[in-house]
Each structure stands twice: as C-alpha cells, then as structure tokens.
Design an enzyme around this catalytic site. Structure first.
Site, PDB file in Angstrom:
ATOM      1  CD  GLU A   1      41.475  20.825 -13.561  1.00  0.00           C
ATOM      2  OE1 GLU A   1      42.050  21.378 -12.612  1.00  0.00           O
ATOM      3  OE2 GLU A   1      41.894  19.774 -14.088  1.00  0.00           O
TER       4      GLU A   1
ATOM      5  CE1 TYR B   1      42.221  24.430 -13.584  1.00  0.00           C
ATOM      6  CE2 TYR B   1      41.149  26.005 -12.107  1.00  0.00           C
ATOM      7  CZ  TYR B   1      41.578  24.721 -12.385  1.00  0.00           C
ATOM      8  OH  TYR B   1      41.353  23.724 -11.480  1.00  0.00           O
TER       9      TYR B   1
END
Lengths: 386, 290
Positions: free
Chosen positions: A197, A109
């Site tokens: 993101e 992530y």
C-alpha cells in the site's frame, strides 16, 4: 508478516519505484546527520512502528531547520505512539525515517492486495489519497477503482492504463506511472506479498510520481522462500509471549481476559474462546497446539499460558481423534508436573479412548478438574475465575 | 447415497511414503477405503504395505485406475502436486497439506477454472462418507453411518466435535466435508450445500464456519434462495480480535469485514438455525434437523 516503512522503501528502491531521498535514524544526532544530506529544508521526521495512523498520533512531523530536526526526533524517539491500530497501550518508537520534503500537487492512493474471493491480485487506486481508505470505501466506494489481475497472466499494459486513466493522471505523470505500477506488481508477486500500500502516492508539481509512504505485508506461509524478508522481522513490534510461542511452533495470541486455554486445532480453539465468553468469563489467549499435539507441545503451551500473569484459571480442551486421549492425558500429566502449575486447571477431553484418558488424569494426583462436556468445562472454569 | 465419495472411489495418495502419508493411508485402508496407488517421484516399483507406488499421478491413473487423490505433499511442492492431479484427469483431489503459499493457491484456482477436477481443501481434514469411504485424517469411529445429516466445515477438530455431538444424539451422517481453513480453497460451502440439497438421503445440513472472508454470507444467501432442507449453522471466532490471524490462514477479520457477528446476522436473516453455544449444538440438531 509486517515490516517497517523504511524496509519497504528499501524493497521499492530495488524495484526502481521512486521514493523520497532519506534515511533511518536511531538518535536525534543521527536524524540531523540524515537531514543534512538531503539538500535543504523542510524535511519529514517519521516514527517507524508497525501500525498505521502515525500522523494523527503525532508520530510524523515537518522540520524546518537542523535544530528542529533534533528537537522533533528527541520528542518522537522513546514516545509511546498511540494510533487507531496500536490499541490504547500504544507502541514504543525506537527508530525514525528522515526524508526530504516534496512539492506536492496531488495525493493519490494505490495498493495491491490478494483477493481471496476471486483468487486474483487486485490493484486498488483512488484520487482520495492521504485519507483512511477504509473510510473512503465505506462512504464513497465509487471513488475507488479496482483492477483485477490473474496471477497466472501477471500485469499487462492495459491494467496500467486502466488504473492511470482512472486516476486522471496528466500525460507526463502517466508516462512515469506505468513502469512504476508494473514494478510494484512484480515486487508484490515476486515476494508473495499479501498487501502493498502506498498512501499517499504523490504527484509533484514537477509531474513526477513518488511513493511518499510504503506499507508491505507478506504471506507467512511463503516466508520459507524469502529468507531476505525474514531478516526484516522486528520482534520489538510483537508481543513477547507470542514471540516465545512462535519458537515452539505454537499458534498463540495474547488477549485481555483471565482464562488461559489450550486447544488442539484452530477452529476448536476459537470456539473454545467463544464458549468461555458465553459462560461469563474472558479468554486470556488463543492457543492452538495443533491437530496432532504431543506432550512437549502441551508442556510448552502450559509455560506460555502461565507466563501471562492475568491468568487465573486454565481450560484444556482436546478432541482426541487419531491422537488418542490416553496418550494426550499422559502428556498433560507429564507437562503439568514439569510446569509447576499454580492456578486451577479444568480438563475437557473427548474422542478415542476417552475413558482411559480420564482415568490417567484422575490417578495423576494433580489438582485437575475434569469436565464431562464442553458446556460443563466452560461453566466450571468461569466459576473458578469469577 | 452420499456426495463426492463412496464405495467406488479409487484413491491414489500423493506423498504416500512420507511419515504422515504412510500413517493416514493405513488409517484409510483400515476404514475400508479402496487405496489403489501411491505416488512418490523416484520410488516407482516400491510398495507401501500392499499399495503399489508410482512416479506420477498419470501412471497411477493408467496402471491402477485411480480417480481420486489425497495429497500429503509438503507446502512448497503441494500446488504442483494438485496441478499434476488435475492434469492427469483425477475427478476429486483432497489436499490435506497446511501452509501452502496463498499465491500458489491463487494460481492453482485460476488454472482449474476450465478443468473438470474438483478440489477439496487445502488445509483440511478431508471427506468421509461414514461406513463407506474415508479420505483424510479424521477419526473414523467418531462418525455414524447411514445419514441423514450432511456436515460441511472450514475446520478440523471443530468438525470432529460437531460430528461427535451428532453421533452422541444418535444422528448419523451422509457425508462430512472439511473444505479447509485457507483463504483460497477449492470446493466452497455452496458447492457442498448444492450437492447435499440434491442428495436424496441427506435430510438436513450442519454448516460450520469461522471468521474471515465472506463465504458464509454467500452460502447464507444461497440457502435462502435455493435450498429446501433445514440448515444448522455455527460460527467460530466471535471473540476473535480484528486483524489477527487465528491459526487458520483464512481466519482473519480484515478492514471490518469477515466478523463473526456479521456472519451470524447474515445466517439468521436467511433462515439458518444458528447455534451460538457450541456445547448445545447436538441438542439443537436433534430438535430442528431430524
């Protein structure tokens, strides 16, 4: 402002951030054509909507053949995709992104956000990739690394090292990760992003680093200097009434209740929604006509509120400061006469020249209920709709 | 007594020749604020009514002795205007402008960390010490001079509503400050609470917050630890849906944090008198603050 994944990946490409080969498709045949250029199967077919959780909702699927691509594309296009972010009504899928399948070794992530408390840009990274990061943050916060970057300084090599070591990258992957993170940060800063993101960021078996997903949000206040991003706006992803309101520079948000309300100032507008609820009714919207509302804005506000068929009553709450109540009352009367109002309206007005303002409303011949204060106003409008 | 501004404040208005700048400068002058200068680059030598206009804040400080600035410069140029004031050594900068890019404000905030200037706002109504000095766009007559209550708020018209209810109860104000609705601002709740705590004339404080961020939670912890004066709190946006920006750039519940209910709970736990129904705020203040 939000954009689609495929648009975010166009920006990534511009900044030399590695992404899978792929392309956008609006029909099953187009999806098949894109898949044909990717050099083999499997390929991934991804619904393009402005919401996360697409995979769980059935909007992301793997296809092993040309026929399968067409079938899956046919299923996803036109489906009402429901995810935890769309609400129960879901979102209609109108386009797809078709991409090559990758040989995935590890999912990470990675994100960059503006942090309001520290006034820094924060790089967040985790080895727990591919999962809902809010869940990771809640259950195992120690699995998220945060690296703070002073916007005046910009990203430095040590920021990249700190992130890469935190992710336990192999030396080969690390070499590719450093320039990628630098480019990501520069994209973030150049375009006034509020969120960037990548979930997941993939390390392939070949030790390459690739952004499998891409989500980019922008600061609305900075769009004036990013005309190219404005072109990415997709009004199909927005509430039609909100799109209409934005044309008149009105701050409008459509909600589920039946008490329409129009207020000057955002804080007072929120507080007005709250007091409607407190009186036992539900607000149908948030509408801030601005601290210096004029007759034209009030008129447009009426039109937007009345386009919502759930509205059974309207509460107008205006605190006349510098903008005097008599001027406002004239505006309300003019607007009400033009807008053909078919539901009861309660008006609460306070501030400079309030007596004059109330007199104008009383003499207008319009069916307006005047309230003496805020509490009274909320009770009156709640009685009407209940 | 009061905090941050009083009769000795000497104001320069940045953007004084624009429509908003002119209008509100006149309102401030009418209220009694000592407006000593204006700044509009390229218009030095002109006058706005009786106020001399300069090319730069530095000139306004040097020639007119300004120690406080009020900013009406449009969003693309507002961060620059703030930093110009900081660099000119202005003590207090009140930025009214709404819609400054977040990245610009983050740069301003980092630039100001080792500077002595105080910034109020942006995206705020300003600051007023009733009867003495008004720097901002709030309606003067709504306020009642003489104290004993201080008001600090993230909002504009909602603050006027709160002040109006105090005034209707016969309760005056020492100073009222709008700290602004943006996610990154200058002066925060704690700065104001601390100043009110130290101000002899202020006997109690009304704090008006809203959804988004955690400034209210931090302020609540500060109140519990450091303050002796009673505080009434109000939070706007209890019915706001998550993920939506409620007018103010900073009023957004993101990732489950910044909720109204979370703030109300934190404030109650720290001994703040939380008002849940705005219609009754004045009555509550009359009961617990005076």
């Amino acid at each position: 402002m939000k954009i689609h994944e495929y648009q975010a990946k166009e920006l990534f490409k511009k900044y030399n951030i590695p992404i899978p080969e792929g392309g956008v498709a609006f029909t099953p045949d187009e999806a098949d054509a894109v898949a044909g250029k990717l050099g083999g199967f499997p390929v991934i077919v991804k619904a393009q909507i402005h919401a996360g959780g697409r995979g769980k909702g059935g909007g992301v699927k793997l296809a092993q053949s040309s026929d399968e691509v067409k079938n899956i594309a046919g299923e996803i296009l036109g489906m009402n995709l429901v995810t935890h972010q769309t609400g129960p009504e879901g979102r209609l899928v109108k386009k797809l992104l078709v991409e090559q399948g990758l040989n995935i070794e590890k999912e990470l992530y990675l994100s960059i956000v503006t942090d309001r408390e520290t006034a820094k840009n924060v790089i967040m990274a985790s080895e727990a990739g591919g999962m809902d990061i809010e869940e990771v943050a809640a259950k195992t916060p120690e699995k998220i690394i945060k690296v703070f970057v002073d916007p005046l300084l910009g990203i430095q090599p040590y920021h990249c090292r700190e992130t890469a070591f935190g992710l336990n990258l192999s030396p080969a992957a690390m070499k590719l990760f450093h320039p990628m993170l630098r480019n990501l940060y520069n994209l973030f800063a150049d375009y006034d992003c509020s969120l960037l993101e990548i979930n997941p960021l993939v390390i392939t078996a070949e030790q390459t680093v690739i952004a499998l997903d891409a989500k980019v949000n922008f600061d609305d206040s900075a769009l004036f200097r990013h005309k190219d991003i404005m072109e990415y706006r997709d009004v199909d992803e927005e509430d039609p009434l909100e799109v209409e309101a934005s044309k008149y520079n009105l701050n409008y948000i459509n909600l589920d209740g039946n008490v329409g309300n129009m207020v000057n100032g955002a804080g007072l507008a929120m507080a007005t929604m709250d007091i409607i609820k407190f009186a036992g009714a539900e607000p149908a919207n948030f509408l801030d006509v601005g601290g210096g509302a004029n007759a034209e804005m009030v008129e447009n506000g009426f039109r937007i509120i009345l386009s919502d068929k759930n509205v059974k009553g309207i509460l107008i709450n205006i605190f006349g400061g510098i903008l005097r109540c008599d001027v406002l009352a004239e505006g309300v009367v003019q607007a009400a006469k033009k807008a053909d109002i078919n539901v009861p309206v309660v008006v609460r007005m306070e501030g400079t020249n309030v007596e004059k303002g109330r007199q104008i409303l009383a003499d207008s011949g319009l069916n307006l209920t005047t309230a003496v204060d805020l509490k009274d106003a909320a009770q009156k409008v709640a009685e009407i709709v209940n | 007594m009061s905090i941050f501004v009083d009769k000795n404040t000497r104001l320069v208005v940045q953007g004084i020749t624009g429509k908003e700048g002119q209008f509100h400068t006149r309102q401030c002058v009418a209220y009694g604020t000592n407006v000593v200068a204006g700044v509009t680059p390229g218009k030095a030598g002109q006058k706005m009514d009786d106020v001399p206009v300069f090319n730069s804040v530095k000139d306004a400080v040097k020639e007119a002795g300004a120690n406080c600035s009020m900013i009406f410069v449009p969003p693309p140029f507002a961060a620059d205007a703030i930093m110009e004031s900081v660099d000119a050594g202005i003590d207090l900068i009140v930025a009214i402008t709404e819609g400054i890019p977040v990245m610009d404000m983050m740069k301003v905030k980092n630039y100001m960390t080792d500077k002595s200037s105080r910034l109020i706002g942006p995206n705020c109504p300003g600051i007023i010490t009733p009867g003495e000095c008004k720097i901002g766009i709030m309606p003067g007559p709504t306020h009642k001079p003489g104290g004993p209550i201080g008001v600090v708020s993230r909002s504009g018209t909602l603050t006027y509503e709160v002040v109006h209810q105090l005034t209707m109860q016969g309760i005056g104000q020492t100073t009222c400050i709008g700290i602004g609705g943006d996610p990154v601002n200058g002066t925060n709740f704690i700065d104001c609470l601390d100043a009110f705590e130290k101000d002899a004339e202020t006997k109690g404080i009304v704090m008006v917050g809203e959804i988004g961020g955690n400034a209210e939670e931090e302020a609540a912890a500060f109140i519990k630890e450091k303050m002796t004066k009673p505080v009434v709190g109000f939070i706007a946006g209890l019915t706001a849906p998550p993920g939506r920006r409620m007018g103010h750039a900073g009023a957004i519940i993101s990732g489950g944090s910044g909720t109204g209910q979370g703030k109300v709970t934190a404030m109650k736990e720290c001994g703040i008198h939380v008002c849940e129904n705005l219609g009754t705020l004045g009555e509550l203040c009359a009961k617990v603050l005076v």
